[in-house]
Design a protein around this motif. Structure first.
Motif, PDB file in Angstrom:
ATOM      1  N   LYS A   2       0.825  -1.183   0.000  1.00 39.74           N
ATOM      2  CA  LYS A   2       0.000   0.000   0.000  1.00 39.74           C
ATOM      3  C   LYS A   2       0.869   1.246   0.000  1.00 39.74           C
ATOM      4  N   LYS A   3       0.344   2.309  -0.594  1.00 38.97           N
ATOM      5  CA  LYS A   3       1.128   3.525  -0.728  1.00 38.97           C
ATOM      6  C   LYS A   3       1.019   4.373   0.533  1.00 38.97           C
ATOM      7  N   LEU A   5       1.354   8.562   1.712  1.00 41.74           N
ATOM      8  CA  LEU A   5       1.316   9.868   1.093  1.00 41.74           C
ATOM      9  C   LEU A   5       2.689  10.522   1.175  1.00 41.74           C
ATOM     10  N   PRO A  46      -7.861   7.457   0.024  1.00 44.96           N
ATOM     11  CA  PRO A  46      -7.833   6.441  -1.041  1.00 44.96           C
ATOM     12  C   PRO A  46      -6.447   6.205  -1.627  1.00 44.96           C
ATOM     13  N   ASP A  47      -5.584   7.230  -1.632  1.00 46.74           N
ATOM     14  CA  ASP A  47      -4.267   7.096  -2.250  1.00 46.74           C
ATOM     15  C   ASP A  47      -3.139   6.900  -1.256  1.00 46.74           C
ATOM     16  N   GLY A  48      -3.425   6.663   0.006  1.00 51.29           N
ATOM     17  CA  GLY A  48      -2.340   6.454   0.961  1.00 51.29           C
ATOM     18  C   GLY A  48      -2.757   6.792   2.366  1.00 51.29           C
ATOM     19  N   GLU A  71      -7.665  15.249  -1.857  1.00 54.28           N
ATOM     20  CA  GLU A  71      -8.186  13.976  -1.351  1.00 54.28           C
ATOM     21  C   GLU A  71      -9.605  14.148  -0.822  1.00 54.28           C
ATOM     22  N   ASP A 572     -13.693   7.431 -12.098  1.00 57.72           N
ATOM     23  CA  ASP A 572     -12.323   7.196 -12.567  1.00 57.72           C
ATOM     24  C   ASP A 572     -12.180   7.773 -13.957  1.00 57.72           C
TER      25      ASP A 572
END
Length: 861
Positions: A2-3, A5, A46-48, A71, A572
């Motif tokens: 997982k990423k 931020l 969602p992105d980290g 975000e 998306d």
């Protein structure tokens, strides 16, 4: 993995560091550590992930701005990996990009224990070598024990290595530590357990990292944080006081109660009220969004046509008895009192017999006179707009009444639409044109765009030089009226009932009635930077906007023109990743007549790529192909896609008719305003420099690859009249060829718009007469299946066109319970849920010829 931020600055390619070079020395007590651990939360996006910490037990958290930049759908997790782990949703209240700080609000569980808040300390006494302590979540989810768990908090110590100042202002606290992504936004504490900084960024591999001094946070947060719960108001309640709930959060509450004031502005008037703190801890104030009263009568503009002349003026709205039902005059478009008496409501359809009218009290500019309406040949009624325009609010907090404002918040008040007319508009174009020979109608000024609306009956021309929209009636072959545009550029599109006009630079969207051409609603744009607007000409509700997206493509937004609100949006927008390079401003979008299928392609790139988008049962679905089919135009019911280069496809991109693959040598297939016909326009005849006769236009029936007949006599469309170059292929967004050919088989009418853009040419075209004259044997249907509401009983008749006559019908396939009589009568009880059903019917005429008729029954809420 997982990423986490990351902070991206000129010298920093990673986010957040922890302080790992020095061991935890124990200067904090056990209780201080426990409290700080509970106050420091794992921030998940969602992105980290990153770190945040609580500064108020009302649910106020602080983190770094770069952690939450762009975000949404944020979560705060307290005590992650522990038995008392608790997850809350969070949203951004305020950001301070200059200092890289952000303030979040969390909706706390009132039954759960309060989250301890960390005290903001004093960074003015900091000195080099002083020991400090950092709390956070290095590497984010990567340090969790398994994929189903959250990571435990890390506590690390470090030392001040430098105090970076600009003048006398402390700008950054430098610490000795290794850098690891994930701690960004976490608190840095002194030995008293007070926050003296917020972990921000570092130089990878150097052992140098920085914290934002707490003094910068204090400076940013001297004002309170406001959040306003503005009401959504029903149209009938627009005159009633509406409650506004205002939350005021302070870092340090003032010694005296502040003054909280609400202003509401609408219809050019502003009203003010003082907000009072309630038992729930929030401030409340109530004001009516619109000045007026529920019982006020509308003033209608009425024109009465008599044998001796015409009079017009205003009358108060009143009720008439039509077909045994009371109907307001404002719901009626026209009345013909004699000889039988009939009323025509908003769609121009007869509403039934009308009792005799009496005298009307007509206000003609201050002079009121009584007019005998029974003697009028025709009465036309135009209801004024009931739209109050944008209604906005502003909340202000001051230290005392009349004092200097410490904070303010503003926004829009949502007012639902006025009730629609009691009778819905037709689902397909009907009428009779009296045209017997070709007719040319001049436009008031050259047009630079045109769209169809009102089930195809209206062509709306954009007269950019005149800053107007001209509405042309294709049945009456005359202009019905004009709409003045507030400014340019303007986006516009029309459906079966409404015309939508958007002004991207002003962030305003307007709605007009296509029957009265009066504006009835204005809102502030709730979407992003608008690029395109399209609407199916028979769509009763849905419009499609595109807004500025990312470098990969635009955001696609379905907009409900009844509620004037966003209905659905693409989650998306990388669905458009292969649409080609360049700006999303060079996108051409076309809608099916019913507004459920859309074709997209870019100009000025090769291959152009294209997307087919459908909006069915309130769900957006996407299809992409990395080819260059040219312009994509869906047909009336969205079952087929017509292209300018590669032929015709189903909405699932299955080839129906193959094209030449080259617009200069091939045929541009275009739908008509009936799904039973389409046309093929040969581009080669348009490039002949006016030499020789133009090639004829082919007419096809649905699903056929062989022309039914050919049409001639369109000399105005050759280059000698200005040329019809498909300039969109070179990146010029002109009136494209699909907007220049308008075939109305049901009206026996064909309309063209020559390349000079200054006139409309109407041709009488009767397909049946042409076929009979040529002796062609034919059998096909011209019926358009109606749209169906859930649980509705369906009853309609399939009409067939046959040279031999005597057509009988047999059901081959359809949903359970559907029947088709031998005379073509369809009966069905629609289900209680939305959906689509395919029906296949065999038609057989007296000569024994057979043909299939297929249609979709679309069930909507």
């Amino acid at each position: 993995m997982k990423k986490s931020l990351l902070s991206l600055t000129a010298v920093v390619s990673f986010a957040i560091g922890i302080f790992a070079s020095a061991a935890f020395a124990g200067e904090l007590t056990h209780d201080q550590v426990v409290a700080a651990k509970t106050a420091t939360a794992l921030l998940v996006a969602p992105d980290g992930s990153g770190t945040a910490f609580c500064i108020s037990d009302s649910g106020i958290f602080v983190t770094c701005e770069h952690v939450v930049e762009n975000e949404t759908n944020l979560s705060i997790i307290i005590n992650p990996s522990q038995k008392d782990e608790k997850k809350y949703s969070a949203h951004v209240l305020r950001t301070f990009p200059k200092s890289d700080l952000a303030v979040l609000k969390v909706d706390l569980d009132p039954k759960a224990p309060k989250i301890p808040a960390l005290k903001l300390g004093d960074d003015s006494t900091l000195f080099e070598t002083q020991q400090l302590f950092a709390f956070g979540y290095p590497f984010g989810m990567d340090l969790a024990s398994d994929e189903k768990s959250n990571p435990a908090i890390s506590v690390n110590s470090g030392h001040v290595t430098s105090l970076r100042k600009e003048g006398d202002t402390l700008e950054a606290v430098q610490l000795d530590a290794m850098l690891n992504p994930g701690n960004s936004g976490g608190p840095v504490l002194d030995e008293k357990g007070d926050v003296i900084g917020i972990v921000a960024f570092g130089v990878p591999g150097s052992g140098v990292n920085f914290a934002v001094p707490v003094s910068l946070l204090k400076n940013e947060m001297t004002a309170p944080v406001l959040s306003v719960a503005a009401p959504e108001v029903a149209f009938d309640d627009r005159f009633k006081p509406a409650d506004f709930a205002i939350t005021v959060d302070w870092l340090t509450p003032p010694a005296t109660a502040p003054a909280v004031t609400l202003e509401v502005t609408g219809g050019g008037q502003t009203r003010t009220a003082a907000a009072v703190k309630g038992a729930d801890g929030k401030y409340h104030a109530a004001l009516p969004p619109v000045i007026g009263h529920p019982g006020q009568k509308l003033k209608l503009h009425v024109t009465l046509e008599f044998e001796s002349g015409v009079v017009s003026g205003q009358v108060d709205d009143f009720s008439l008895n039509i077909g045994g039902k009371p109907t307001l005059l404002s719901q009626i478009q026209a009345i013909t009192p004699a000889p039988a008496g009939a009323a025509f409501i908003a769609d121009g359809k007869p509403a039934g017999a009308l009792p005799e009218l009496g005298a009307m009290s007509l206000d003609m500019g201050g002079v009121v006179t009584s007019v005998d309406a029974r003697k009028a040949k025709k009465i036309e009624i135009v209801a004024p707009s009931q739209d109050p325009g944008p209604v906005t609010y502003k909340v202000t907090v001051a230290a005392a009444a009349g004092g200097v404002a410490l904070a303010s918040a503003q926004g829009n008040v949502a007012i639902h639409s006025a009730p629609a007319s009691a009778v819905a508009g037709p689902s397909q174009l009907t009428g009779v044109t009296s045209l017997t020979e070709t007719k040319s109608i001049d436009l008031p000024s050259p047009a630079d765009d045109v769209v169809a609306a009102q089930d195809g009956r209206a062509l709306i021309f954009h007269l950019k030089d005149s800053k107007k929209l001209a509405v042309f009636d294709v049945v009456d072959l005359k202009f019905r009226g004009f709409i003045n545009l507030a400014q340019e550029p303007a986006l516009f599109a029309g459906g079966s009932r409404n015309l939508i006009v958007a002004y991207p630079s002003e962030n305003v969207i307007e709605r007009y009635s296509l029957q009265t051409l009066q504006k009835d609603r204005t809102i502030t744009n709730p979407m992003g930077e608008l690029r395109n607007l399209v609407m199916g000409y028979s769509s009763p509700r849905d419009a499609l906007f595109t807004a500025k997206g990312n470098p990969f493509g635009p955001e696609v937004i379905m907009f409900n023109t009844d509620t004037m609100a966003v209905e659905a949006t693409s989650k998306d927008d990388r669905k458009f990743v292969q649409l080609g390079g360049g700006s999303d401003t060079r996108m051409i979008v076309r809608a099916s007549g019913d507004g459920r299928t859309y074709g997209f392609f870019r100009v000025g790139v090769s291959p152009t790529g294209f997307s087919i988008i459908s909006y069915k049962n309130d769900v957006l679905s996407f299809f992409y192909q990395h080819e260059s089919p040219g312009l994509l135009v869906p047909n009336m019911n969205g079952t087929e896609i017509f292209t300018s280069q590669t032929g015709i496809y189903t909405s699932e991109y299955v080839s129906v008719i193959k094209g030449a693959g080259n617009w200069a040598e091939g045929t541009f297939y275009m739908p008509s305003y009936s799904p039973s016909y389409f046309i093929g326009v040969p581009f080669s005849e348009m490039q002949s420099n006016g030499k020789g006769a133009p090639k004829p236009i082919a007419v096809y029936t649905e699903h056929s690859s062989q022309p039914l007949t050919y049409l001639e006599g369109f000399d105005e469309m050759t280059e000698k009249d200005g040329g019809l170059q498909p300039g969109y292929m070179q990146g010029e967004l002109t009136i494209t060829p699909d907007k220049r050919y308008h075939f109305y088989p049901q009206l026996n009418l064909f309309i063209t718009i020559p390349a000079t853009n200054n006139r409309i040419v109407a041709h009488p075209i009767d397909i049946k007469k042409i076929l009979d004259a040529k002796g062609v044997d034919y059998l096909y249907s011209t019926t358009v299946a109606p749209q169906v509401k859930v649980s509705q009983r369906v009853n309609f008749k399939i009409e067939a066109v046959s040279k031999a006559g005597g057509v009988t019908f047999t059901l081959q396939s359809g949903p359970a319970g559907l029947t088709v009589g031998s005379d073509g009568t369809v009966n069905w009880q629609a289900p209680a849920k939305p959906g689509e059903e395919s029906v296949i019917v065999t038609m057989k005429d007296a000569s024994g010829q057979e043909a299939f008729y297929t249609f979709q029954l679309v069930v909507t809420q």
